[in-house]
Design a protein around this motif. Sequence first.
Motif, PDB file in Angstrom:
ATOM      1  N   VAL A 104      52.282  46.517  35.635  1.00  0.00           N
ATOM      2  CA  VAL A 104      50.942  45.949  35.720  1.00  0.00           C
ATOM      3  C   VAL A 104      50.883  44.756  34.780  1.00  0.00           C
ATOM      4  O   VAL A 104      51.189  44.874  33.592  1.00  0.00           O
ATOM      5  N   ASP A 105      50.519  43.588  35.329  1.00  0.00           N
ATOM      6  CA  ASP A 105      50.412  42.375  34.530  1.00  0.00           C
ATOM      7  C   ASP A 105      48.959  42.198  34.085  1.00  0.00           C
ATOM      8  O   ASP A 105      48.081  41.936  34.897  1.00  0.00           O
ATOM      9  N   HIS A 106      48.725  42.351  32.794  1.00  0.00           N
ATOM     10  CA  HIS A 106      47.379  42.218  32.236  1.00  0.00           C
ATOM     11  C   HIS A 106      47.077  40.776  31.808  1.00  0.00           C
ATOM     12  O   HIS A 106      46.012  40.510  31.278  1.00  0.00           O
ATOM     13  N   GLY A 107      48.023  39.872  32.029  1.00  0.00           N
ATOM     14  CA  GLY A 107      47.856  38.494  31.577  1.00  0.00           C
ATOM     15  C   GLY A 107      48.431  38.310  30.189  1.00  0.00           C
ATOM     16  O   GLY A 107      49.325  37.509  29.975  1.00  0.00           O
ATOM     17  N   TRP A 108      47.970  39.083  29.242  1.00  0.00           N
ATOM     18  CA  TRP A 108      48.461  38.995  27.860  1.00  0.00           C
ATOM     19  C   TRP A 108      49.603  39.971  27.585  1.00  0.00           C
ATOM     20  O   TRP A 108      50.307  39.865  26.587  1.00  0.00           O
ATOM     21  N   ALA A 109      49.805  40.933  28.503  1.00  0.00           N
ATOM     22  CA  ALA A 109      50.869  41.929  28.356  1.00  0.00           C
ATOM     23  C   ALA A 109      51.177  42.533  29.719  1.00  0.00           C
ATOM     24  O   ALA A 109      50.344  42.504  30.626  1.00  0.00           O
ATOM     25  N   LYS A 110      52.372  43.076  29.844  1.00  0.00           N
ATOM     26  CA  LYS A 110      52.774  43.819  31.034  1.00  0.00           C
ATOM     27  C   LYS A 110      53.008  45.264  30.618  1.00  0.00           C
ATOM     28  O   LYS A 110      53.520  45.517  29.522  1.00  0.00           O
ATOM     29  N   SER A 111      52.628  46.194  31.501  1.00  0.00           N
ATOM     30  CA  SER A 111      52.695  47.616  31.154  1.00  0.00           C
ATOM     31  C   SER A 111      53.144  48.463  32.327  1.00  0.00           C
ATOM     32  O   SER A 111      52.978  48.079  33.479  1.00  0.00           O
ATOM     33  N   ILE A 112      53.672  49.634  31.993  1.00  0.00           N
ATOM     34  CA  ILE A 112      53.896  50.707  32.959  1.00  0.00           C
ATOM     35  C   ILE A 112      53.190  51.942  32.422  1.00  0.00           C
ATOM     36  O   ILE A 112      53.015  52.099  31.211  1.00  0.00           O
ATOM     37  N   TYR A 113      52.772  52.820  33.336  1.00  0.00           N
ATOM     38  CA  TYR A 113      52.005  54.002  32.955  1.00  0.00           C
ATOM     39  C   TYR A 113      52.634  55.258  33.539  1.00  0.00           C
ATOM     40  O   TYR A 113      53.144  55.255  34.656  1.00  0.00           O
ATOM     41  N   PHE A 114      52.567  56.357  32.773  1.00  0.00           N
ATOM     42  CA  PHE A 114      53.111  57.645  33.188  1.00  0.00           C
ATOM     43  C   PHE A 114      52.479  58.722  32.319  1.00  0.00           C
ATOM     44  O   PHE A 114      51.693  58.410  31.417  1.00  0.00           O
ATOM     45  N   LYS A 115      52.800  59.987  32.580  1.00  0.00           N
ATOM     46  CA  LYS A 115      52.231  61.091  31.807  1.00  0.00           C
ATOM     47  C   LYS A 115      53.334  61.981  31.266  1.00  0.00           C
ATOM     48  O   LYS A 115      54.404  62.110  31.866  1.00  0.00           O
ATOM     49  N   ASP A 116      53.038  62.597  30.132  1.00  0.00           N
ATOM     50  CA  ASP A 116      53.965  63.585  29.566  1.00  0.00           C
ATOM     51  C   ASP A 116      53.657  64.954  30.168  1.00  0.00           C
ATOM     52  O   ASP A 116      52.713  65.088  30.969  1.00  0.00           O
ATOM     53  N   PRO A 117      54.420  65.993  29.840  1.00  0.00           N
ATOM     54  CA  PRO A 117      54.173  67.318  30.441  1.00  0.00           C
ATOM     55  C   PRO A 117      52.812  67.922  30.104  1.00  0.00           C
ATOM     56  O   PRO A 117      52.358  68.842  30.772  1.00  0.00           O
TER      57      PRO A 117
END
Length: 138
Positions: A118-131
């Motif tokens: 995901v490009d937020h403009g000021w940063a790029k991120s990926i998202y996920f969850k732990d158990p």
Amino acid sequence: MSHKGFSHIGLSTLDLDKTREFYEGVLGFKPVVCDTITVEEGGKIRHIFFDTGHDQLIAFMEPRDVPGVPREYDAGINLGLGLPGGIYHFAFEAGNAAALGQKREELIGKGVEVSTVVDHGWAKSIYFKDPNGISLEY
């Protein structure tokens, strides 16, 4: 006094073994302290700290038979508060866009469900969850 960042963030888990498997085995964070706290009123709390880099730690506590602590609760934080999944979350630094892409592929290779970048403009991120259902980000 200058600010030096976090010492640690403390979180809860209902299953410390699965949590350790994920943070150590999947994310590659090394455990630095593992202990068991005996609660004076009764019960025990298993406790572990992981090194996330830059002398910053993330800790998990697994309470068992502690008076006033339910056996089951939402350790993922958001659901228990009636919030969307990403409101409370924790973000780790990947370093750069190439490292972020590598981290994404590594997590997918280990069976973790991960968002697209995901490009937020000021940063790029990926998202996920732990158990535990805790929302995480790189």
